[in-house]
Design a protein around this motif. Sequence first.
Motif, mmCIF file in Angstrom:
data_model
loop_
_atom_site.group_PDB
_atom_site.id
_atom_site.type_symbol
_atom_site.label_atom_id
_atom_site.label_comp_id
_atom_site.label_asym_id
_atom_site.label_seq_id
_atom_site.Cartn_x
_atom_site.Cartn_y
_atom_site.Cartn_z
ATOM 1 N N LEU A 40 -27.519 -52.911 -25.521
ATOM 2 C CA LEU A 40 -26.402 -53.405 -26.440
ATOM 3 C C LEU A 40 -26.131 -52.231 -27.269
ATOM 4 O O LEU A 40 -24.740 -52.404 -27.547
ATOM 5 C CB LEU A 40 -26.876 -54.675 -27.121
ATOM 6 N N ALA A 41 -26.954 -51.584 -27.699
ATOM 7 C CA ALA A 41 -26.699 -50.453 -28.740
ATOM 8 C C ALA A 41 -26.190 -49.459 -28.114
ATOM 9 O O ALA A 41 -25.334 -48.830 -28.769
ATOM 10 C CB ALA A 41 -27.990 -50.113 -29.394
ATOM 11 N N SER A 45 -20.044 -51.685 -23.204
ATOM 12 C CA SER A 45 -19.686 -52.718 -22.056
ATOM 13 C C SER A 45 -20.796 -53.667 -21.828
ATOM 14 O O SER A 45 -20.432 -54.562 -20.598
ATOM 15 C CB SER A 45 -19.057 -51.912 -20.940
ATOM 16 N N THR A 46 -21.768 -53.578 -22.048
ATOM 17 C CA THR A 46 -23.229 -54.586 -21.882
ATOM 18 C C THR A 46 -22.588 -55.921 -22.364
ATOM 19 O O THR A 46 -22.290 -56.091 -23.318
ATOM 20 C CB THR A 46 -24.521 -54.044 -22.689
ATOM 21 N N ALA A 47 -22.793 -56.900 -21.443
ATOM 22 C CA ALA A 47 -22.464 -58.170 -21.498
ATOM 23 C C ALA A 47 -23.490 -58.606 -22.486
ATOM 24 O O ALA A 47 -24.707 -58.207 -22.429
ATOM 25 C CB ALA A 47 -22.384 -58.940 -20.508
ATOM 26 N N VAL A 57 -28.757 -63.032 -27.056
ATOM 27 C CA VAL A 57 -28.573 -61.750 -28.009
ATOM 28 C C VAL A 57 -27.146 -61.673 -27.780
ATOM 29 O O VAL A 57 -26.648 -61.131 -26.512
ATOM 30 C CB VAL A 57 -29.472 -60.537 -27.534
ATOM 31 N N TYR A 58 -26.455 -61.240 -28.758
ATOM 32 C CA TYR A 58 -24.822 -60.747 -28.665
ATOM 33 C C TYR A 58 -24.506 -59.968 -29.640
ATOM 34 O O TYR A 58 -25.113 -60.161 -30.886
ATOM 35 C CB TYR A 58 -24.061 -61.983 -28.312
ATOM 36 N N MET A 81 -32.175 -49.957 -32.778
ATOM 37 C CA MET A 81 -33.038 -48.971 -31.965
ATOM 38 C C MET A 81 -34.407 -49.077 -32.592
ATOM 39 O O MET A 81 -35.429 -49.107 -31.541
ATOM 40 C CB MET A 81 -32.251 -47.673 -31.900
ATOM 41 N N PRO A 82 -34.620 -49.076 -33.563
ATOM 42 C CA PRO A 82 -35.982 -49.204 -33.964
ATOM 43 C C PRO A 82 -36.817 -50.276 -33.769
ATOM 44 O O PRO A 82 -37.973 -50.288 -33.272
ATOM 45 C CB PRO A 82 -36.102 -49.084 -35.549
#
Length: 89
Positions: A40-41, A45-47, A57-58, A81-82
């Motif tokens: 996602l990060a 384009s990740t759903a 998770v959105y 990311m962490p």
Amino acid sequence: MTYQAAISGSTAKITVTTTANSTTLRVANAASLGNQLTALATDPSTAPVDQTPDYMVYPRDSGVRVTSGPGHVDIPWRWVMPIASQLNA
């Protein structure tokens, strides 16, 4: 405000700590949650992730929201990311 995450077996815990309190969200069957947060990060384009009934998770404007059961935690983009790294460790 700080964020920490850990995974034990397939249950993830995401803890948000402020000067006044600490809140922990437990996420069942979350063995892939770190990889999903990374996706996602890094790829817009990740759903959104729908692992119903355990969690979702959105993305949001300010970061991502992780929902599990009756609770949720909002993770700002700078912490995504962490948190993913902590879950993948």
